[in-house]
Design a protein around this motif. Structure first.
Motif, PDB file in Angstrom:
ATOM      1  N   CYS A   1       1.464   4.497  -2.708  1.00 49.01           N
ATOM      2  CA  CYS A   1       1.596   5.697  -2.702  1.00 49.01           C
ATOM      3  C   CYS A   1       2.741   6.592  -2.857  1.00 49.01           C
ATOM      4  CB  CYS A   1       1.184   6.039  -1.108  1.00 49.01           C
ATOM      5  SG  CYS A   1      -0.577   5.528  -0.869  1.00 49.01           S
TER       6      CYS A   1
ATOM      7  N   CYS B   1       1.018  -1.397  -0.168  1.00 43.31           N
ATOM      8  CA  CYS B   1      -0.065   0.119   0.036  1.00 43.31           C
ATOM      9  C   CYS B   1       0.834   1.106   0.058  1.00 43.31           C
ATOM     10  CB  CYS B   1      -0.879  -0.142   1.307  1.00 43.31           C
ATOM     11  SG  CYS B   1      -2.153  -1.225   1.207  1.00 43.31           S
ATOM     12  N   LEU B   2       1.895   1.425   0.813  1.00 47.12           N
ATOM     13  CA  LEU B   2       2.839   2.455   0.880  1.00 47.12           C
ATOM     14  C   LEU B   2       3.584   2.543  -0.412  1.00 47.12           C
ATOM     15  CD1 LEU B   2       4.116   1.761   4.497  1.00 47.12           C
ATOM     16  CD2 LEU B   2       2.424   3.579   3.916  1.00 47.12           C
TER      17      LEU B   2
ATOM     18  N   HIS C   1      -2.667  10.274   2.571  1.00 43.34           N
ATOM     19  CA  HIS C   1      -3.077   8.892   1.912  1.00 43.34           C
ATOM     20  C   HIS C   1      -3.690   7.821   2.838  1.00 43.34           C
ATOM     21  CE1 HIS C   1      -0.166  10.194  -1.258  1.00 43.34           C
ATOM     22  NE2 HIS C   1       0.799  10.507  -0.380  1.00 43.34           N
TER      23      HIS C   1
ATOM     24  N   TYR D   1      -6.783   6.024   0.988  1.00 41.98           N
ATOM     25  CA  TYR D   1      -6.287   5.044  -0.043  1.00 41.98           C
ATOM     26  C   TYR D   1      -5.529   3.798   0.594  1.00 41.98           C
ATOM     27  CZ  TYR D   1      -3.736   2.683  -3.867  1.00 41.98           C
ATOM     28  OH  TYR D   1      -2.921   1.920  -4.621  1.00 41.98           O
ATOM     29  N   ILE D   2      -4.870   4.068   1.519  1.00 39.09           N
ATOM     30  CA  ILE D   2      -4.023   2.955   2.166  1.00 39.09           C
ATOM     31  C   ILE D   2      -5.122   1.938   2.735  1.00 39.09           C
ATOM     32  CG2 ILE D   2      -2.400   2.562   4.196  1.00 39.09           C
ATOM     33  CD1 ILE D   2      -1.045   5.061   3.763  1.00 39.09           C
TER      34      ILE D   2
ATOM     35  N   GLU E   1      -6.750   0.089   0.088  1.00 37.20           N
ATOM     36  CA  GLU E   1      -6.212  -0.732  -0.726  1.00 37.20           C
ATOM     37  C   GLU E   1      -5.834  -2.010   0.113  1.00 37.20           C
ATOM     38  OE1 GLU E   1      -3.865  -2.240  -3.827  1.00 37.20           O
ATOM     39  OE2 GLU E   1      -5.616  -1.090  -3.799  1.00 37.20           O
TER      40      GLU E   1
ATOM     41  N   VAL F   1       1.698  10.018   5.653  1.00 40.67           N
ATOM     42  CA  VAL F   1       0.729   8.891   5.541  1.00 40.67           C
ATOM     43  C   VAL F   1      -0.651   9.536   5.774  1.00 40.67           C
ATOM     44  CG1 VAL F   1       1.928   6.966   6.208  1.00 40.67           C
ATOM     45  CG2 VAL F   1       0.811   8.111   7.789  1.00 40.67           C
TER      46      VAL F   1
END
Length: 647
Positions: A128, A124-125, A181, A184-185, A188, A178
């Motif tokens: 991003c 996930c990271l 994001h 999204y994290i 996902e 983070v």
């Protein structure tokens, strides 16, 4: 030490007898410290079976830990001579698992392993583009916040969330890559788990709720399977756990819950004392019983605990009475220094007969305080047991970060900072090691990438050159090196203070926890150790000495752990959070100072009240002797105790 005070049914108090005899419908039992809640629960189970013909396999008892479930099951087995082994004792997660297994859902899912959990998050990271900017500690923070989102409502969610949905903690993240994001994290991370048919513990709750809400036949089967449900430590339940529980208990609502709003001390898990009042609102016909007799503590200790807790507003009013009269008064000691306080503890422990040390505890606010005291006891030859690891503060990641800041700043300052007309430094000026810079460059996040560090040393000029087409990054780098120059001229204590408050390091620490202790609290302890050092080199030499002493203390701790299994005596060093559910003949509570308890970061009314409950839990662990120690400004929580004639 666990409460092993068994009493016969004939010794039950009138309030206990009423709760034991309760048969149908909802009931809330408010069980104060030492009021015999386990005694009550196992005898109520026996009463349901023996006098009301309830089948043992229709009774479910839910606790929060496997150890508590096993202890309760063992005590029930002793009481009934193992006559009713089909009574179900288990944790919430064990119950969820069995429900999902019976639904067939576990055929399609596997529990998420720690290895997969981390691999999914790394993916996930990387998606991003911030994998290199996130350290191990932020991984933990992300998992906590994902869990908090999933459990933040009564319905729970594993579905996608919008960009506007943040928990309170995430909203307060500052300069953290983070934060923007996170939606999204979150989405996902859950998508990968769904794709791979994996579940974590939070998903078990969510899926269990969904299955019971949509599969009426399955819900009916489980409602029919357990006609009577008993829940211990109800004040620690989450909203979603409560919803599942309500579905299981319907429609008869034979729900018997036991808890104590005054012992709700896990606010960082999203729980609170208000759940006790919510229960009475949801079940207006429910009976409520308060177990107001304390069988554990002497009268003076009970009186002191009531004076302490009665200032909280988010609670049921109650007046506890001590079964054990007489005894020594509660003592509050004021010392001029922490060293004087520690010496007092050592001398008092030396006076205690060796066989009584096992029934003695020193209950600290933080793990760091307990670990520090273990070193002192080791030097004085006093045997001890300690909760968790006794790792030296100097080995903590925070200490390593601060040391890296100081060392890099010191290395850079050894080279005069000469600038060219264009503003760039000579490549060999203001340099420090790459290893130290890697540790500090994104704490807090400055969006500096590893690719900008091709050499074993790091200079401001090299970084400015790498980011020459990004003015905003050049501004960040110039500020960083200007700050490093400033801290190179400060003593370690003031330098650490500057790093935390002026360079944003505290914002990086915000929200991180180690068990019940925040990293901001640990940073306070580490900074305090720097007060008497004049240079980073002096601190480094001290760290080496600490490591040597720590190795010896850790060896002693391991020896104590082994000896403990052979019933060797030793004083217990525990935290206030860790002391819940335990009891000791003699208790010392050190550092009951303002800014320690309540912690200086506790600002809201809710936070202050939880800090007061935390001290209340510690106070009520003492059976015979209680001593409260202060080496600074005494905590506001002690004002009433110091003014009353009970000391």
């Amino acid at each position: 030490m666990k409460n092993n005070s068994y009493r016969t049914a004939g010794e039950a108090s009138p309030a206990q007898q009423k709760a034991i005899a309760h048969v149908s419908g909802a009931m809330q039992v408010i069980a104060g410290p030492g009021s015999g809640k386990t005694y009550l629960i196992i005898r109520r189970i026996h009463h349901l079976i023996r006098y009301h013909g309830i089948s043992p396999d229709h009774i479910l008892v839910i606790t929060f830990t496997k150890a508590a479930a096993m202890e309760m099951k063992e005590r029930f087995s002793v009481l009934t001579k193992n006559s009713y082994p089909s009574v179900a004792f288990g944790t919430f997660h064990a119950v969820y698992y069995q429900i999902l297994k019976s639904s067939g859902k576990m055929r399609d899912h596997l529990l998420l392993s720690a290895k997969d959990k981390k691999a999914y998050m790394k993916h996930c990271l990387s998606m991003c583009g911030i994998e290199d900017d996130v350290d191990e500690d932020t991984f933990d923070k992300l998992f906590r916040e994902i869990s908090r989102v999933k459990n933040s409502s009564g319905s729970g969610t594993r579905q996608d969330i919008s960009a506007g949905l943040y928990t309170e903690a995430i909203m307060e993240w500052e300069e953290n890559p983070v934060k923007k994001h996170f939606p999204y994290i979150y989405n996902e991370y859950n998508r990968i788990m769904r794709e791979n048919h994996k579940l974590d513990f939070d998903d078990m709750i969510i899926l269990c709720d969904r299955v019971l809400s949509t599969d009426q036949e399955l819900l009916f089967d489980w409602q029919k399977r357990f006609s009577h449900i008993l829940v211990d430590e109800f004040q620690d339940i989450s909203p979603l756990q409560y919803k599942v529980l309500q579905n299981l208990a319907a429609p008869e609502n034979n729900l018997f819950i036991v808890g104590d709003d005054d012992q709700s001390i896990y606010g960082f898990r999203g729980t609170g004392p208000e759940i006790m009042k919510q229960f009475m609102q949801d079940y207006p016909a429910a009976q409520q019983i308060i177990l107001n007799k304390n069988y554990r503590c002497r009268e003076a200790i009970v009186q002191a605990s009531l004076l302490l807790i009665e200032d909280n507003h988010e609670r049921f009013a109650k007046s506890l009475q001590a079964e054990k009269k007489g005894g020594d008064p509660v003592k509050i000691h004021l010392f001029s220094s922490r060293e004087e306080e520690e010496n007092y503890i050592v001398e008092e422990l030396k006076k205690i007969e060796p066989e009584k040390l096992e029934k003695t505890a020193v209950i600290s606010r933080t793990n760091a305080q307990a670990a520090g005291l273990s070193k002192i006891l080791f030097r004085h030859g006093i045997p001890f047991h300690i909760q968790g690891k006794t790792s030296c503060l100097m080995e903590h990641p925070i200490a390593k970060d601060i040391l890296a800041y100081l060392r890099f700043a010191d290395q850079s300052a050894m080279h005069p900072i000469l600038r060219t007309a264009s503003g760039f430094m000579h490549p060999q000026q203001g340099m420090g090691t790459r290893r130290d810079f890697l540790r500090i460059m994104n704490k807090p996040c400055r969006y500096i990438h590893r690719e900008a560090l091709p050499n074993c040393t790091v200079t401001e000029a090299d970084l400015l050159g790498y980011y020459q087409e990004k003015p905003y990054m050049q501004q960040k780098i110039r500020k960083l090196f200007a700050d490093l120059q400033k801290i190179s001229m400060l003593r370690p204590y003031l330098a650490a203070d500057y790093i935390r408050k002026n360079m944003g390091y505290d914002s990086y620490l915000y929200g991180k926890r180690e068990g019940s202790e925040t990293w901001l609290e640990i940073a306070d302890d580490i900074q305090e150790t720097l007060r008497n050092f004049s240079s980073p080199d002096e601190w480094i030499r001290s760290i080496s000495s600490y490591r040597d002493r720590d190795a010896a203390a850790d060896a002693e701790q391991q020896k104590n752990a082994k000896d403990s299994s052979r019933n060797q005596n030793g004083v217990h060093l525990i935290t206030m959070h860790g002391s819940k559910g335990l009891e000791y003949d003699q208790v010392f509570i050190p550092d009951v100072n303002e800014k320690v308890i309540p912690h200086k970061k506790a600002a809201s009314v809710q936070q202050i009240e939880e800090e007061r409950r935390l001290l209340y839990v510690a106070v009520t662990r003492a059976k015979e002797r209680l001593e409260i120690l202060c080496s600074g400004r005494p905590s506001r929580f002690l004002d009433k105790l110091r003014s009353q004639d009970i000391l």
